[in-house]
Write a protein that holds these residues in place. Structure first.
Motif, short mmCIF file in Angstrom:
data_model
loop_
_atom_site.label_atom_id
_atom_site.label_comp_id
_atom_site.label_asym_id
_atom_site.label_seq_id
_atom_site.Cartn_x
_atom_site.Cartn_y
_atom_site.Cartn_z
N SER A 151 -53.30 23.06 -1.68
CA SER A 151 -54.01 22.04 -0.91
C SER A 151 -55.36 21.70 -1.52
CB SER A 151 -54.20 22.51 0.54
OG SER A 151 -55.17 23.56 0.60
N ILE A 152 -55.75 22.44 -2.54
CA ILE A 152 -57.04 22.21 -3.19
C ILE A 152 -56.87 21.10 -4.22
CG2 ILE A 152 -58.85 23.25 -4.60
CD1 ILE A 152 -58.02 25.96 -3.34
N PRO A 153 -57.67 20.03 -4.10
CA PRO A 153 -57.52 18.91 -5.05
C PRO A 153 -57.78 19.35 -6.49
CG PRO A 153 -59.14 18.39 -3.33
CD PRO A 153 -58.74 19.82 -3.16
N THR A 154 -57.10 18.69 -7.41
CA THR A 154 -57.30 18.96 -8.82
C THR A 154 -58.70 18.49 -9.23
OG1 THR A 154 -54.96 18.60 -9.20
CG2 THR A 154 -56.39 18.52 -11.14
N TYR A 155 -59.38 19.29 -10.00
CA TYR A 155 -60.71 18.94 -10.46
C TYR A 155 -60.61 17.77 -11.43
CZ TYR A 155 -65.14 19.11 -12.95
OH TYR A 155 -66.34 18.78 -13.51
N LYS A 156 -61.44 16.76 -11.19
CA LYS A 156 -61.48 15.61 -12.09
C LYS A 156 -62.80 15.61 -12.83
CE LYS A 156 -58.58 12.75 -9.19
NZ LYS A 156 -58.52 11.57 -8.33
N GLN A 157 -62.73 15.54 -14.14
CA GLN A 157 -63.96 15.49 -14.93
C GLN A 157 -64.68 14.19 -14.67
OE1 GLN A 157 -62.73 16.07 -19.02
NE2 GLN A 157 -63.41 18.19 -18.90
N PRO A 158 -66.02 14.24 -14.63
CA PRO A 158 -66.76 12.99 -14.48
C PRO A 158 -66.57 12.11 -15.71
CG PRO A 158 -68.25 14.84 -14.92
CD PRO A 158 -66.88 15.41 -14.74
#
Length: 172
Positions: A151-158
């Motif tokens: 349920s934890i969103p995937t980290y998106k690089q800035p």
């Protein structure tokens, strides 16, 4: 209370009630007391500064300011009582998660906290909810929640980490 399937680790705050709750969880789930790991600083109750020990009306002022900005701290006192913002608590519980990920990767860990703010701020951060809204995730006394890693969103690089300029300062 099938909190642990097989085995797990239990991380309580060092407060008496949190440690007693951990012992009860261990007993009910058939977990050895050697798997109870007291946490000495990262699970301290949120420091409410001048509102520490006051009535609920005073504490509601803290949550009102939390909803304005995660950086607003409760008023300080002169006696050294901590006054922590939501951001301060988030740093603390993030450090705890780093330790747990390093030492107990792929294990089930039950966190027993003496106050709801630690857990609601942590959960808000994990699921990507604006930290100003952490009180929407407030825990009731004795409440147990399973946090599913999926349920934890995937980290998106800035964008700054993805976009590469090959001809600075002219980057079109």
């Amino acid at each position: 209370m099938a909190a642990c399937e097989g085995s797990c680790w239990i991380w309580p705050s060092i407060t008496q009630r949190a440690y007693q709750a951990a012992e009860i969880i261990a007993t009910i789930n058939g977990i050895s007391r050697s798997r109870i790991v007291p946490e000495y600083s990262f699970l301290d109750a949120r420091g409410l500064g001048a509102y520490e020990g006051k009535n609920l009306a005073s504490v509601s002022r803290v949550y009102a300011s939390d909803s304005e900005s995660p950086s607003i701290k409760p008023p300080p006192t002169g006696d050294g009582t901590l006054n922590e913002s939501v951001s301060d608590v988030f740093v603390r519980v993030t450090q705890l998660m780093s330790i747990l990920e390093t030492q107990y990767s792929e294990e089930t860990v039950i966190i027993v906290s003496p106050d709801s703010d630690n857990l609601s701020i942590l959960q808000a951060g994990l699921v990507g909810l604006d930290l100003r809204r952490h009180s929407e995730l407030a825990f009731g006394p004795g409440e147990v929640r399973f946090v599913d890693p999926s349920s934890i969103p995937t980290y998106k690089q800035p964008a700054s980490a993805v976009y590469k300029c090959l001809n600075p300062p002219s980057c079109n």
